[in-house]
Write a protein that holds these residues in place. Structure first.
Motif, mmCIF file in Angstrom:
data_model
loop_
_atom_site.group_PDB
_atom_site.id
_atom_site.type_symbol
_atom_site.label_atom_id
_atom_site.label_comp_id
_atom_site.label_asym_id
_atom_site.label_seq_id
_atom_site.Cartn_x
_atom_site.Cartn_y
_atom_site.Cartn_z
ATOM 1 N N GLY A 1 0.844 -1.198 0.000
ATOM 2 C CA GLY A 1 0.000 0.000 0.000
ATOM 3 C C GLY A 1 0.875 1.242 0.000
ATOM 4 N N ILE A 2 0.321 2.335 -0.575
ATOM 5 C CA ILE A 2 1.065 3.604 -0.590
ATOM 6 C C ILE A 2 0.267 4.622 0.216
ATOM 7 C CG2 ILE A 2 1.837 5.519 -2.065
ATOM 8 C CD1 ILE A 2 2.239 3.469 -4.293
ATOM 9 N N VAL A 3 0.930 5.295 1.149
ATOM 10 C CA VAL A 3 0.240 6.356 1.885
ATOM 11 C C VAL A 3 1.138 7.573 2.027
ATOM 12 C CG1 VAL A 3 -1.473 5.147 3.288
ATOM 13 C CG2 VAL A 3 0.900 5.211 4.050
ATOM 14 N N ALA A 4 0.494 8.734 2.050
ATOM 15 C CA ALA A 4 1.226 9.974 2.300
ATOM 16 C C ALA A 4 0.556 10.638 3.491
ATOM 17 C CB ALA A 4 1.131 10.879 1.081
ATOM 18 N N GLY A 5 1.353 11.244 4.353
ATOM 19 C CA GLY A 5 0.747 11.907 5.497
ATOM 20 C C GLY A 5 1.797 12.455 6.440
ATOM 21 N N LYS A 6 1.322 12.945 7.571
ATOM 22 C CA LYS A 6 2.241 13.523 8.552
ATOM 23 C C LYS A 6 2.806 12.419 9.444
ATOM 24 C CE LYS A 6 0.688 18.246 8.692
ATOM 25 N NZ LYS A 6 1.351 18.419 7.408
ATOM 26 N N ALA A 7 4.100 12.579 9.745
ATOM 27 C CA ALA A 7 4.754 11.580 10.589
ATOM 28 C C ALA A 7 4.441 11.831 12.060
ATOM 29 C CB ALA A 7 6.251 11.631 10.380
ATOM 30 N N PHE A 8 4.209 10.783 12.774
ATOM 31 C CA PHE A 8 4.105 10.861 14.230
ATOM 32 C C PHE A 8 5.286 10.061 14.745
ATOM 33 C CE2 PHE A 8 2.904 9.409 18.385
ATOM 34 C CZ PHE A 8 2.138 10.423 18.931
ATOM 35 N N VAL A 9 6.332 10.795 15.173
ATOM 36 C CA VAL A 9 7.558 10.090 15.556
ATOM 37 C C VAL A 9 7.485 9.686 17.024
ATOM 38 C CG1 VAL A 9 10.073 10.160 15.586
ATOM 39 C CG2 VAL A 9 8.807 11.470 13.862
ATOM 40 N N LEU B 1 14.395 0.269 8.322
ATOM 41 C CA LEU B 1 14.822 1.467 7.584
ATOM 42 C C LEU B 1 16.097 2.092 8.157
ATOM 43 C CD1 LEU B 1 11.240 2.769 7.167
ATOM 44 C CD2 LEU B 1 12.811 2.697 5.245
ATOM 45 N N GLY B 2 16.716 1.434 9.108
ATOM 46 C CA GLY B 2 17.980 1.955 9.658
ATOM 47 C C GLY B 2 17.736 2.964 10.746
ATOM 48 N N ASP B 3 17.800 4.282 10.398
ATOM 49 C CA ASP B 3 17.606 5.280 11.454
ATOM 50 C C ASP B 3 16.587 6.329 11.035
ATOM 51 O OD1 ASP B 3 19.107 6.308 9.478
ATOM 52 O OD2 ASP B 3 20.637 7.211 10.765
ATOM 53 N N ILE B 4 15.462 5.855 10.552
ATOM 54 C CA ILE B 4 14.434 6.789 10.097
ATOM 55 C C ILE B 4 13.948 7.703 11.228
ATOM 56 C CG2 ILE B 4 12.566 5.059 10.325
ATOM 57 C CD1 ILE B 4 11.684 6.806 7.577
ATOM 58 N N THR B 5 13.970 7.205 12.456
ATOM 59 C CA THR B 5 13.514 8.047 13.577
ATOM 60 C C THR B 5 14.413 9.266 13.757
ATOM 61 O OG1 THR B 5 14.645 6.456 14.985
ATOM 62 C CG2 THR B 5 12.253 6.370 14.998
ATOM 63 N N GLN B 6 15.667 9.151 13.300
ATOM 64 C CA GLN B 6 16.591 10.294 13.415
ATOM 65 C C GLN B 6 16.405 11.248 12.239
ATOM 66 O OE1 GLN B 6 18.409 10.445 16.182
ATOM 67 N NE2 GLN B 6 17.408 8.486 16.644
ATOM 68 N N LYS B 7 15.871 10.742 11.153
ATOM 69 C CA LYS B 7 15.809 11.552 9.926
ATOM 70 C C LYS B 7 14.485 12.280 9.749
ATOM 71 C CE LYS B 7 19.168 8.866 7.333
ATOM 72 N NZ LYS B 7 19.318 7.549 6.729
ATOM 73 N N VAL B 8 13.489 11.864 10.520
ATOM 74 C CA VAL B 8 12.163 12.451 10.334
ATOM 75 C C VAL B 8 11.740 13.221 11.581
ATOM 76 C CG1 VAL B 8 9.727 11.892 9.982
ATOM 77 C CG2 VAL B 8 11.463 10.636 8.751
ATOM 78 N N GLU B 9 11.186 14.395 11.370
ATOM 79 C CA GLU B 9 10.677 15.187 12.487
ATOM 80 C C GLU B 9 9.190 14.945 12.654
ATOM 81 O OE1 GLU B 9 12.296 17.227 14.510
ATOM 82 O OE2 GLU B 9 14.208 16.752 13.516
ATOM 83 N N ASN B 10 8.728 15.133 13.868
ATOM 84 C CA ASN B 10 7.294 15.034 14.122
ATOM 85 C C ASN B 10 6.546 16.009 13.216
ATOM 86 O OD1 ASN B 10 5.465 13.618 15.517
ATOM 87 N ND2 ASN B 10 5.965 14.504 17.507
ATOM 88 N N VAL C 1 9.991 1.521 0.403
ATOM 89 C CA VAL C 1 10.730 2.790 0.526
ATOM 90 C C VAL C 1 9.891 3.846 1.255
ATOM 91 C CG1 VAL C 1 12.158 2.523 -1.551
ATOM 92 C CG2 VAL C 1 9.954 3.652 -1.720
ATOM 93 N N VAL C 2 10.638 4.793 1.868
ATOM 94 C CA VAL C 2 10.000 5.936 2.510
ATOM 95 C C VAL C 2 10.642 7.182 1.930
ATOM 96 C CG1 VAL C 2 9.740 7.188 4.684
ATOM 97 C CG2 VAL C 2 9.517 4.708 4.651
ATOM 98 N N VAL C 3 9.814 8.163 1.557
ATOM 99 C CA VAL C 3 10.363 9.435 1.082
ATOM 100 C C VAL C 3 9.996 10.484 2.118
ATOM 101 C CG1 VAL C 3 10.413 11.110 -0.790
ATOM 102 C CG2 VAL C 3 9.927 8.715 -1.280
ATOM 103 N N THR C 4 11.029 11.177 2.632
ATOM 104 C CA THR C 4 10.748 12.192 3.644
ATOM 105 C C THR C 4 10.676 13.539 2.947
ATOM 106 O OG1 THR C 4 13.058 12.651 4.076
ATOM 107 C CG2 THR C 4 12.066 10.880 5.331
ATOM 108 N N ASN C 5 9.814 14.381 3.475
ATOM 109 C CA ASN C 5 9.665 15.722 2.929
ATOM 110 C C ASN C 5 9.628 15.740 1.398
ATOM 111 O OD1 ASN C 5 9.228 18.270 3.555
ATOM 112 N ND2 ASN C 5 11.187 18.564 4.634
ATOM 113 N N PRO C 6 8.728 15.035 0.790
ATOM 114 C CA PRO C 6 8.772 14.884 -0.671
ATOM 115 C C PRO C 6 8.470 16.201 -1.387
ATOM 116 C CG PRO C 6 6.730 14.000 0.218
ATOM 117 C CD PRO C 6 7.558 14.394 1.400
ATOM 118 N N GLN C 7 9.171 16.385 -2.513
ATOM 119 C CA GLN C 7 8.859 17.556 -3.331
ATOM 120 C C GLN C 7 7.497 17.313 -3.963
ATOM 121 O OE1 GLN C 7 12.070 17.829 -6.089
ATOM 122 N NE2 GLN C 7 13.275 19.076 -4.670
#
Ligand code: PEP
Ligand code: MG
Length: 580
Positions: A11-19, A206-215, A227-233
Motif C-alpha cells: 500500500g502507498i500512503v502519504a501523510g504527517k509523521a508521528f515520531v 529502515l535503519g535510522d528513520i527516527t533520526q531523519k524524520v521530524e514530528n 521505501v520511505v520518502v521524507t519531505n517529498p517535493q
C-alpha cells in the motif's frame, strides 16, 4: 530523501509523521538502608504485579480485536515477567548492594540485552525486543511514569518508530494510523506481521528513520517497494499519488476478475492459492480471490511463546482454517522450524550451518512426540474441510517413507481412540533440496502432490544463504540452474501423475508467471495480495504462447538473458493494464 527498507505490508500512503521517540528512561541510583530492604523488595514486587495486570489487560484487548488465533505474544511477555532469573537476580542485586530496585532491574536487563545481542539468529534477536518491552514496563511502573501511548491519536498519521512493540501496536488507535515506518525489523518481525494482519501499509528495517524524520513532517511510504520518502517535493508526491491511483484503478479492474478462473485464452486452467502464516489471514482469501490455501506455515504457532502448543490448541487453529474456507482446500505444512525459524522452546542447539542442519522434517522425525501431536491435530481437523498434509525439506526417499509411516501410525492410534479423520487425506512433499529435485521420480511414488519451495531450492541449488545480504546478488530465481531444476521436477512429477505446485516467493512474481505456466505448473501459491496480478497475466496468453516462452527462456546461458527476455517478450506490466 529516499530511504530504502524492507517491504512489510503493501500500500502507498502519504501523510504527517508521528515520531515515537523511545525516550531513554533516566534510572536513578541510590542506597537503601538495611532496615528498608524488605520494603524495597516489596516495592519491586508491587511493580511486577502492576505490570502483570497491564499485560493481561492488553492481551485481552488484542484477543478481542484481532481474534484468538493471533499469535499470543503477550503470554510470552507474561512468561518473561515471571521468569525467576529476572526476579531473583534483581532481588539479589537489591539485597547485596543495598541499592534501589530501578537500578537493579536496569542492570539485569542490560546483562540480558548483551547476551542476546551477541547471537546471530534473527528470531532470537527479536525476542530480545520482548525482554526490553517487558523491562521498560516494569521500570515505568517503578518510576510511577505514565506510558507513552498511541491510544489517542487526534489526526491520521504515519507512525515512525524505532520498533513498535506488540503492546504499542495493540493499544494503538487504528482508525488514525495510515502506516508504519520503523528503524528495525524484518518481514517476520511483530510489526510486519501485525501490519499485514491489519492491512496497514508498512516499511520496516529502515535503519535510522527516527533520526531523519521530524514530528509532523510530510512523508510517503510505499509498502510495495519498501521505501520511505521524507519531505517529498511536489513532483515526487504527485508521482506516488499517481502510482497509488494507478494501483487503485488496477486493483478495481483486477477485482472484477475475483471470481474468474486463472485460465489462459485457450482454456488451460491452473489454481491460484494463498500462503498464510496465521489462521486469521484466511479473511484475505475472499478479498483476493484465492482458490484455497496452498501453504499454511504452522511454525508461527511455535514461535514467540514459552510452551509447546497442545494437540487441542493446534486442532482448534487447523479446524478454524479448514471450516472457514470450506469448500476451498487447505494444505497444512508440518513444522518447518530451524534454519532462520528458531523457536526457543524447542531448545534446539546452536549450529554453525543452521540451513543445512537439524531443521524441518529432520527435526520432526527425531522428535516424534512433537510430530505426532501435530499430525493428530491435522488429521482431526480434516473432518471439517478439505485438508492436505505437506512435509517440508524432504531430502531423501527414506525420509519421506519414514514420515508417511509415522502418519499411518498416528491414523491407527486415532482409530483406537475413536477419533475421526478424513480417509482420503492427501499427502505432499515440498521439493526444496537439490537431492529431492533430482530424485523427484522416486519421491513421486509416495505422495499425491509436490510443492516446489523455491525460496529454499534457490539457496541450496546456488549455495547461497537466503538471508545473507552480502551474497544476495547470487540469489537468482531465473538462473538457468534453478529453471532446469524446476523443469526437471515438473516433468518427473507429471510422468508419475503427481500434481505440481510452486509455493516459494517466485509464485507471486509476475515476471516469472509465463515461464512457470509454460513449464507446466498446476498450481501457484503466494501471498494473497499478488493473486489478482498473476491471474491477469495468465488470462492474457494462450498456453501455447507460454510454452514457447518457457522453451525459449530455457535456451539462454545466463540469468541476465533470461530476465531481459522475460521482461520484453510479453511485457508483464503491459499485460496487467491490458483490456480484458
Ligand atoms: C520455500 O522454501 O520456498 C517455502 C515456501 O518455504 P519457507 O519460505 O517457509 O522456507
Ligand atoms: Mg522452505
Amino acid at each position: 530523501m529516499l530511504i530504502k527498507g524492507v517491504p512489510a505490508s503493501p500500500g502507498i500512503v502519504a501523510g504527517k509523521a508521528f515520531v515515537l521517540k523511545s525516550e531513554a528512561l533516566a534510572i536513578p541510583k541510590y542506597k537503601i538502608p538495611q532496615k528498608e530492604i524488605t520494603l524495597e523488595i516489596k516495592r519491586y514486587m508491587d511493580a511486577l504485579a502492576r505490570t502483570r495486570k497491564e499485560l493481561a489487560g492488553i492481551q485481552k484487548k488484542v484477543e478481542t480485536e484481532l481474534g484468538e488465533s493471533y499469535p499470543d505474544i503477550f503470554s510470552a511477555h507474561l512468561l518473561i515477567l515471571d521468569d525467576p532469573t529476572l526476579r531473583e537476580k534483581t532481588i539479589k542485586i537489591i539485597e547485596e548492594n543495598n541499592i534501589n530496585a530501578e537500578y537493579a532491574v536496569a542492570q539485569v536487563l542490560e546483562k540480558i540485552g548483551k547476551t542476546f545481542s551477541n547471537i546471530a539468529d534473527n528470531y532470537l534477536r527479536e525476542r530480545a525486543q520482548d525482554f526490553k518491552d517487558v523491562g521498560k514496563r516494569i521500570l515505568k511502573n517503578l518510576l510511577g511514569k505514565k506510558e507513552e501511548t498511541l491510544a489517542n491519536l487526534n489526526d491520521k498519521v504515519i507512525i515512525v518508530a524505532h520498533d513498535l512493540s506488540p503492546s504499542e501496536t495493540a493499544q494503538m488507535d487504528k482508525k488514525n494510523v495510515l502506516g508504519f515506518a520503523t528503524d528495525v525489523g524484518g518481514r517476520t518481525s511483530h510489526t510486519a506481521i501485525m501490519a499485514r494482519s491489519l492491512t496497514i501499509p508498512a516499511v520496516v528495517g529502515l535503519g535510522d528513520i527516527t533520526q531523519k524524520v521530524e514530528n509532523g513532517e510530510n512523508i510517503v511510504i510505499d509498502g510495495h517497494e519498501g521505501v520511505v520518502v521524507t519531505n517529498p517535493q511536489k513532483s515526487t508526491l504527485a508521482r506516488y499519488l499517481k502510482k497509488r491511483k494507478l494501483l487503485a484503478v488496477l486493483e478495481k479492474k483486477l477485482n472484477k476478475l475475483k471470481k474468474a478462473p486463472a485460465q489462459t485464452t485457450d482454456g488451460h486452467r491452473i489454481s491460484l492459492m494463498a500462503n498464510i502464516e496465521m489462521p486469521k489471514e484466511v479473511d484475505l482469501l475472499e478479498r483476493y480471490g484465492a482458490e484455497g490455501v496452498g501453504l499454511y506455515r504452522t511454525e508461527f504457532f511455535f514461535l514467540n511463546r514459552g510452551d509447546i502448543p497442545s494437540e487441542e490448541e493446534q486442532f482448534q487453529a487447523y479446524k478454524y482454517v479448514a471450516e472457514r474456507i470450506y469448500p476451498l482446500p487447505v494444505v497444512i505444512r508440518t513444522l518447518d522450524l530451524g534454519g532462520d525459524k528458531f523457536a526457543s522452546i524447542l531448545e534446539t542447539p546452536k549450529e554453525i550451518n543452521p540451513f543445512l542442519g537439524w531443521r524441518a522434517i529432520r527435526f520432526c522425525l527425531a522428535r516424534p512426540d512433537i510430530f505426532k501431536t501435530q499430525l493428530r491435530a491435522i488429521l482431526r481437523a480434516s473432518m471439517y474441510g478439505k485438508v492436505s498434509i505437506m512435509y517440508p525439506l524432504i531430502s531423501a526417499l527414506q525420509e519421506l517413507r519414514q514420515a508417511n509411516k509415522i502418519l499411518e501410525e498416528v491414523k491407527r492410534e486415532l482409530k483406537k481412540d475413536k477419533k475421526e479423520f478424513s480417509k482420503d487425506i492427501k499427502v505432499g512433499a515440498m521439493i526444496e533440496t537439490p537431492s529431492a529435485a533430482i530424485t523427484a521420480d522416486l519421491l513421486a511414488g509416495e505422495v499425491n502432490f509436490f510443492s516446489i519451495g523455491t525460496n529454499d531450492l534457490i539457496q541450496y541449488a546456488m549455495a547461497v544463504d537466503r538471508i545473507n545480504e552480502k551474497i544476495a546478488y547470487l540469489y537468482q530465481p531465473a538462473s538457468p540452474a534453478v529453471l532446469r531444476f524446476i523443469k526437471h521436477i515438473i516433468d518427473s512429477g507429471h510422468r508419475k501423475g503427481v500434481k505440481i505446485a510452486v509455493c516459494g516467493e517466485i509464485a507471486g512474481d509476475i515476471n516469472l508467471t509465463l515461464m512457470l505456466l509454460g513449464l507446466g505448473v498446476d498450481e501457484l501459491s503466494m501471498g494473497p495480495v499478488a493473486i489478482p496480478e498473476v491471474k491477469q497475466i495468465i488470462r492474457s496468453v494462450s498456453i501455447e504462447e507460454a510454452r514457447k516462452i518457457a522453451e525459449k527462456a530455457m535456451s539462454f546461458d545466463s540469468t541476465e538473458k533470461v530476465v531481459s527476455y522475460l521482461k520484453s517478450v510479453k511485457e508483464p506490466l503491459k499485460l496487467l493494464y491490458k483490456k480484458s
